[in-house]
Design a protein around this motif. Structure first.
Motif, mmCIF file in Angstrom:
data_model
loop_
_atom_site.group_PDB
_atom_site.id
_atom_site.type_symbol
_atom_site.label_atom_id
_atom_site.label_comp_id
_atom_site.label_asym_id
_atom_site.label_seq_id
_atom_site.Cartn_x
_atom_site.Cartn_y
_atom_site.Cartn_z
ATOM 1 N N SER A 24 0.832 -1.209 0.000
ATOM 2 C CA SER A 24 0.000 0.000 0.000
ATOM 3 C C SER A 24 0.867 1.259 0.000
ATOM 4 O O SER A 24 0.624 2.209 -0.757
ATOM 5 C CB SER A 24 -0.905 -0.014 1.237
ATOM 6 N N ALA A 25 1.937 1.259 0.797
ATOM 7 C CA ALA A 25 2.831 2.430 0.851
ATOM 8 C C ALA A 25 3.503 2.646 -0.495
ATOM 9 O O ALA A 25 3.651 3.786 -0.965
ATOM 10 C CB ALA A 25 3.882 2.229 1.943
ATOM 11 N N ALA A 26 3.876 1.546 -1.148
ATOM 12 C CA ALA A 26 4.544 1.653 -2.456
ATOM 13 C C ALA A 26 3.607 2.256 -3.497
ATOM 14 O O ALA A 26 3.981 3.186 -4.235
ATOM 15 C CB ALA A 26 5.011 0.269 -2.909
ATOM 16 N N ALA A 27 2.374 1.766 -3.529
ATOM 17 C CA ALA A 27 1.407 2.262 -4.516
ATOM 18 C C ALA A 27 1.120 3.746 -4.272
ATOM 19 O O ALA A 27 1.119 4.564 -5.210
ATOM 20 C CB ALA A 27 0.122 1.448 -4.436
ATOM 21 N N GLY A 28 0.971 4.102 -3.003
ATOM 22 C CA GLY A 28 0.679 5.500 -2.689
ATOM 23 C C GLY A 28 1.826 6.422 -3.051
ATOM 24 O O GLY A 28 1.642 7.505 -3.618
ATOM 25 N N ALA A 29 3.042 5.966 -2.762
ATOM 26 C CA ALA A 29 4.226 6.808 -3.040
ATOM 27 C C ALA A 29 4.391 7.038 -4.537
ATOM 28 O O ALA A 29 4.650 8.160 -4.987
ATOM 29 C CB ALA A 29 5.473 6.138 -2.473
ATOM 30 N N VAL A 30 4.222 5.979 -5.302
ATOM 31 C CA VAL A 30 4.400 6.107 -6.761
ATOM 32 C C VAL A 30 3.316 6.999 -7.351
ATOM 33 O O VAL A 30 3.592 7.848 -8.206
ATOM 34 C CB VAL A 30 4.424 4.709 -7.424
ATOM 35 N N GLY A 34 5.875 9.431 -7.826
ATOM 36 C CA GLY A 34 6.512 8.697 -8.932
ATOM 37 C C GLY A 34 7.616 7.770 -8.491
ATOM 38 O O GLY A 34 8.259 7.115 -9.318
ATOM 39 N N ALA A 35 7.873 7.718 -7.158
ATOM 40 C CA ALA A 35 8.968 6.863 -6.672
ATOM 41 C C ALA A 35 8.641 6.327 -5.291
ATOM 42 O O ALA A 35 7.904 6.950 -4.514
ATOM 43 C CB ALA A 35 10.272 7.645 -6.632
ATOM 44 N N PHE A 36 9.214 5.155 -4.979
ATOM 45 C CA PHE A 36 9.032 4.497 -3.676
ATOM 46 C C PHE A 36 10.417 4.209 -3.113
ATOM 47 O O PHE A 36 11.222 3.522 -3.771
ATOM 48 C CB PHE A 36 8.248 3.194 -3.856
ATOM 49 N N HIS A 37 10.731 4.793 -1.978
ATOM 50 C CA HIS A 37 12.023 4.572 -1.324
ATOM 51 C C HIS A 37 11.788 3.846 -0.010
ATOM 52 O O HIS A 37 11.055 4.336 0.855
ATOM 53 C CB HIS A 37 12.708 5.908 -1.006
ATOM 54 N N MET A 38 12.425 2.709 0.184
ATOM 55 C CA MET A 38 12.212 1.914 1.395
ATOM 56 C C MET A 38 13.545 1.512 1.996
ATOM 57 O O MET A 38 14.430 0.985 1.302
ATOM 58 C CB MET A 38 11.398 0.651 1.060
ATOM 59 N N LYS A 65 10.209 1.539 -10.160
ATOM 60 C CA LYS A 65 10.165 2.884 -9.562
ATOM 61 C C LYS A 65 10.554 2.847 -8.077
ATOM 62 O O LYS A 65 10.273 3.775 -7.319
ATOM 63 C CB LYS A 65 8.758 3.475 -9.722
ATOM 64 N N THR A 66 11.179 1.732 -7.701
ATOM 65 C CA THR A 66 11.516 1.511 -6.292
ATOM 66 C C THR A 66 13.014 1.597 -6.060
ATOM 67 O O THR A 66 13.814 1.087 -6.862
ATOM 68 C CB THR A 66 11.019 0.110 -5.862
ATOM 69 N N THR A 67 13.395 2.253 -4.983
ATOM 70 C CA THR A 67 14.780 2.221 -4.505
ATOM 71 C C THR A 67 14.778 1.652 -3.098
ATOM 72 O O THR A 67 14.092 2.175 -2.207
ATOM 73 C CB THR A 67 15.401 3.635 -4.479
ATOM 74 N N LEU A 68 15.511 0.549 -2.935
ATOM 75 C CA LEU A 68 15.691 -0.043 -1.612
ATOM 76 C C LEU A 68 17.031 0.414 -1.057
ATOM 77 O O LEU A 68 17.994 0.612 -1.812
ATOM 78 C CB LEU A 68 15.648 -1.577 -1.705
ATOM 79 N N CYS A 69 17.092 0.594 0.237
ATOM 80 C CA CYS A 69 18.369 0.905 0.879
ATOM 81 C C CYS A 69 18.397 0.190 2.220
ATOM 82 O O CYS A 69 17.426 -0.462 2.613
ATOM 83 C CB CYS A 69 18.544 2.416 1.064
ATOM 84 N N LEU A 70 19.535 0.276 2.912
ATOM 85 C CA LEU A 70 19.658 -0.400 4.206
ATOM 86 C C LEU A 70 19.559 0.616 5.335
ATOM 87 O O LEU A 70 20.210 1.676 5.298
ATOM 88 C CB LEU A 70 21.007 -1.131 4.297
ATOM 89 N N LYS A 99 14.500 -5.688 -11.293
ATOM 90 C CA LYS A 99 15.298 -5.373 -10.098
ATOM 91 C C LYS A 99 15.112 -3.899 -9.723
ATOM 92 O O LYS A 99 15.259 -3.016 -10.565
ATOM 93 C CB LYS A 99 16.779 -5.622 -10.395
ATOM 94 N N PRO A 100 14.835 -3.641 -8.449
ATOM 95 C CA PRO A 100 14.813 -2.247 -7.990
ATOM 96 C C PRO A 100 16.240 -1.743 -7.838
ATOM 97 O O PRO A 100 17.190 -2.537 -7.839
ATOM 98 C CB PRO A 100 14.132 -2.353 -6.629
ATOM 99 N N ALA A 101 16.406 -0.441 -7.709
ATOM 100 C CA ALA A 101 17.711 0.090 -7.300
ATOM 101 C C ALA A 101 17.933 -0.312 -5.851
ATOM 102 O O ALA A 101 16.982 -0.447 -5.073
ATOM 103 C CB ALA A 101 17.706 1.609 -7.435
ATOM 104 N N PHE A 102 19.205 -0.574 -5.520
ATOM 105 C CA PHE A 102 19.519 -0.997 -4.145
ATOM 106 C C PHE A 102 20.772 -0.252 -3.685
ATOM 107 O O PHE A 102 21.842 -0.386 -4.297
ATOM 108 C CB PHE A 102 19.736 -2.502 -4.075
ATOM 109 N N LEU A 103 20.637 0.535 -2.644
ATOM 110 C CA LEU A 103 21.770 1.295 -2.106
ATOM 111 C C LEU A 103 22.174 0.684 -0.772
ATOM 112 O O LEU A 103 21.325 0.430 0.088
ATOM 113 C CB LEU A 103 21.365 2.755 -1.883
ATOM 114 N N ALA A 104 23.472 0.430 -0.627
ATOM 115 C CA ALA A 104 23.958 -0.163 0.627
ATOM 116 C C ALA A 104 25.354 0.379 0.890
ATOM 117 O O ALA A 104 26.114 0.679 -0.047
ATOM 118 C CB ALA A 104 23.996 -1.690 0.509
ATOM 119 N N PRO A 105 25.710 0.532 2.160
ATOM 120 C CA PRO A 105 27.075 0.968 2.473
ATOM 121 C C PRO A 105 28.059 -0.144 2.151
ATOM 122 O O PRO A 105 27.692 -1.320 2.087
ATOM 123 C CB PRO A 105 27.024 1.261 3.973
ATOM 124 N N ASP A 106 29.315 0.207 1.980
ATOM 125 C CA ASP A 106 30.351 -0.794 1.705
ATOM 126 C C ASP A 106 30.790 -1.410 3.029
ATOM 127 O O ASP A 106 31.655 -0.875 3.740
ATOM 128 C CB ASP A 106 31.547 -0.116 1.006
#
Ligand code: 6PG
Length: 245
Positions: A24-30, A34-38, A65-70, A99-106
């Motif tokens: 639901s949060a993803a649909a609302g954000a997009v 236009g984007a969903f960041h989690m 349209k999703t970007t995942l991060c840690l 595949k969504p974008a995925f941001l993570a620290p090294d």
């Protein structure tokens, strides 16, 4: 913003309800931006949700349209079992076709501060001035959330979004971490905590108490979040005789 408490029967019910909240949060954000960041958390509790997001829930998430991060990372190479990035790649990303974008620290970097700064730069470039849509978090037996441990500077830091912090002395694994700070987490549009098991009972009670000290129970930062906070816990962690609704 008030904290919504949901007590359900068990971890399976937590996973099912969390999946609906994320979709639901993803649909609302997009539809809004236009984007969903989690931001994702580590630990055992979210594993079922990550499998569900890669499986039956996958068609309902706009991955392109999703970007995942840690929300936090242990400072180890991704191939080690303690790595949160490794957990997310294994359970969530690997099975996905889109595949969504995925941001993570090294996590492998020997220089924690430099890795934290690089991760913050990437997050700022991705998010801009828009806050995280959803921050998925857990609760440690010691009252931590993300890798904000008792008395952590990440609680009171007001400018930085990411900090390298020492290995915790209150819970395993004793590995230095990189964590999002309260400054970023408390700005998320939605904060969702998944809490399961009797070992969380004392920390959950401290987190939910009307009064308390954030330094000794960092998860109490939920009480100063700007967005909607949902605490999704099971009967074992809440200690109730029966689940609500
Ligand atoms: C981590 C997590 C951490 C976790 C809690 C609860 O990197 O370990 O981000 O904050 O959410 O420790 O862990 P469990 O889900 O295993 O109880």
């Amino acid at each position: 913003m008030s904290v919504r408490l949901r007590i359900v029967a068990d971890l399976e019910a937590i996973t099912a309800e969390a999946g609906e909240i994320v979709a639901s949060a993803a649909a609302g954000a997009v539809s809004r931006t236009g984007a969903f960041h989690m931001a994702l958390c580590g630990g055992r509790t979210p594993e079922g949700l990550y499998r569900a997001l890669a499986g039956p829930l996958s068609p309902r998430i706009p991955w392109e349209k999703t970007t995942l991060c840690l929300g936090d990372e242990r400072r180890v190479p991704e191939g080690q079992p303690e790595s949160n990035a490794g957990l997310v790649r294994r359970l969530l990303l690997a099975p996905l076709e889109k595949k969504p974008a995925f941001l993570a620290p090294d996590g492998a970097s020997p220089e924690g501060d430099r890795a934290a700064s690089a991760y913050e730069t990437a997050l700022r470039a991705s998010l801009g001035e828009v806050p995280l849509t959803l921050s998925l978090q857990g609760l440690g037996d010691d009252g931590h959330t993300a890798s904000i441990f008792p008395s952590s500077p990440a609680l009171t830091e007001s400018d930085r979004w990411v900090l390298a912090v020492p290995a915790p002395t209150t819970v395993p694994p004793p590995i230095p971490r990189i964590t999002l700070t309260a400054a970023l987490l408390t700005r998320a549009r939605f904060v969702l905590l998944l809490i399961s098991g009797a070992s969380k009972k004392e920390a959950l009670a401290r987190m939910l108490a009307p009064q308390g000290d954030e330094l000794s129970c960092p998860a109490r930062l939920i009480h100063r979040c700007q967005g909607e906070v949902t605490v999704l816990c099971d009967r074992a962690s809440f200690g109730s005789a029966s689940p609500e609704g």
